[in-house]
Design an enzyme around this catalytic site. Sequence first.
Site, PDB file in Angstrom:
ATOM      1  CD  GLU A   1      -1.675  -6.370   5.625  1.00  0.00           C
ATOM      2  OE1 GLU A   1      -1.769  -5.169   5.871  1.00  0.00           O
ATOM      3  OE2 GLU A   1      -1.270  -6.812   4.526  1.00  0.00           O
TER       4      GLU A   1
ATOM      5  CB  SER B   1       2.062 -13.394  34.787  1.00  0.00           C
ATOM      6  OG  SER B   1       0.889 -14.006  35.281  1.00  0.00           O
ATOM      7  CB  SER B   2       0.592 -18.575  33.730  1.00  0.00           C
ATOM      8  OG  SER B   2      -0.358 -18.027  34.619  1.00  0.00           O
TER       9      SER B   2
ATOM     10  CG  HIS C   1      -3.784  -3.693   3.267  1.00  0.00           C
ATOM     11  ND1 HIS C   1      -2.756  -3.271   4.079  1.00  0.00           N
ATOM     12  CD2 HIS C   1      -4.356  -2.579   2.757  1.00  0.00           C
ATOM     13  CE1 HIS C   1      -2.708  -1.945   4.055  1.00  0.00           C
ATOM     14  NE2 HIS C   1      -3.667  -1.502   3.257  1.00  0.00           N
TER      15      HIS C   1
ATOM     16  CB  SER D   1      -1.751 -11.523  36.856  1.00  0.00           C
ATOM     17  OG  SER D   1      -1.709 -12.217  35.617  1.00  0.00           O
TER      18      SER D   1
ATOM     19  CB  CYS E   1      -0.979  -0.034   1.168  1.00  0.00           C
ATOM     20  SG  CYS E   1      -2.406   1.054   0.922  1.00  0.00           S
TER      21      CYS E   1
END
Length: 512
Positions: A172, A229-230, A170, A224, A82
């Site tokens: 994508e 975070s895990s 585009h 959390s 583009c």
Amino acid sequence: MHSKILIFDFGSQYTQLIARRIRELNIYCEIHPYSHVSELDKVGFNGVILSGSPFSVLQENALQFPVKEVLEKYKLPVLGVCYGAQYIAHVFEGRVERSAKREYGRANLDYIEPENRLLKGISSGSQVWMSHGDSVLELPPHFKLLATTDSIPVAAFKHNSLELYGIQFHPEVTHSTDGKTLLQNFVVDICGCKQDWTPLSFIEETIREIQETVGTDEVVLGLSGGVDSSVAALLLHRAIGKQLTCIFVNNGLLRYNEYDSVLDSYKHLGLNVIGVDASSDFYAALDGLTDPEDKRKAIGKVFIDVFQEEAGKLPNVKWLGQGTIYPDVIESVSVHGPAAKIKSHHNVGGLPEKMHLKIIEPLNRLFKDEVRRVGKALELPEDILNRHPFPGPGLGIRILGDITPEKVTILQKADHIFIQGLKSSGLYKEVWQAGAILLPVQSVGVMGDERTYENVVALRAVTSVDGMTADWCHLPYEFLARISNEIINNVKGINRVVYDISSKPPATIEWE
């Protein structure tokens, strides 16, 4: 070393989507602002993509990029999408003009130049997605046409002797039906990338990098209960074992029974977790506050105080682990300049500086869907792996107005009925995020022969890819009727349930 594609961002809303499509091909890529050309000095890049932009190449303040110098110095294939395509045509002295009207939406390729590598395997008539205000009307000298549509004369083109390509559409977005084929043609066939960027390879490399970085130091990480975070904790645990200590703080604003259930899950994973129930501290800090920003700041301050106190009991800690992911990193750097601007939620309120800790972010190269794939490879339990996003301040921003323990209990019960209902009905995985919101509104109702004047709860469920935009979820009427009935019959203090049918934008996902 993995193959790498560098995407230069000119401000397009689709730039992250380009990267995610390339990652789906098991090829590593990075996004950098268009002004960060020096990133190419780092070895290992196989090709370059120039993104779209809300700007026009014809504006006086059009975003500039040294495409000729890049081609000459680095000799890498370049694909302009583009704005990127228009910029290439403009710089090489083609004719780019404002379109008579902005072209937005579906179009079809009605000519494809045979035997070109970029569009290999794509047939005439293939649907593509347009979003542009400028059009390339005449190609520059030494360029050839690769494709047209019924509405524009130049949909794709290539330099005669250089691996320099431009496409007006585009690839994508999912509306471009053969977009993934085109991107694969570019990154694999033209750039020569190996498709070896996989969850298992990421895990192996990241564990090795953590071990080299941390050495014998100790790391503390705030859990959390969410997937980011895990997964970060599991990666660190695999790498350094007992050198990692995790702290899980109950702020009194978690979901129903979440503190105990999540803490139990972590311990079953072998993580060294300290659970801290600081509910009373958070309630005291929130007493009388009604403004959403005041509530967020109060919750953040108490979390820092509690976390700092607990982490301070670990004398040998040198590092703070965080679950920062790649979109956080991208969004913290301005497209319009080299200055980095870290958003407040990326670092936990200045904790690293206060505690003299260095930061380690094992997920800062991954998109959310990649984090889940890595989590699956690490055998993270399904209830954490597929958990809906949940705001850091928790139910504190789902209770409009002041917060009391009584209100939290009411909302936890209503929310639990809603979430469990989604799970038992097979709807939970179809929803990106869901929850209940307690409104500062009371309404008249009738229960038995008695008049009631009690609280209203709103249910919210949205579909989304990344939370940047979201549509309200069209849950079945029968399901909503059943959940409403269950909430009103089982949660004392609620006599009315409503459903939020607002999309983002203009509304936000959370109410505060």
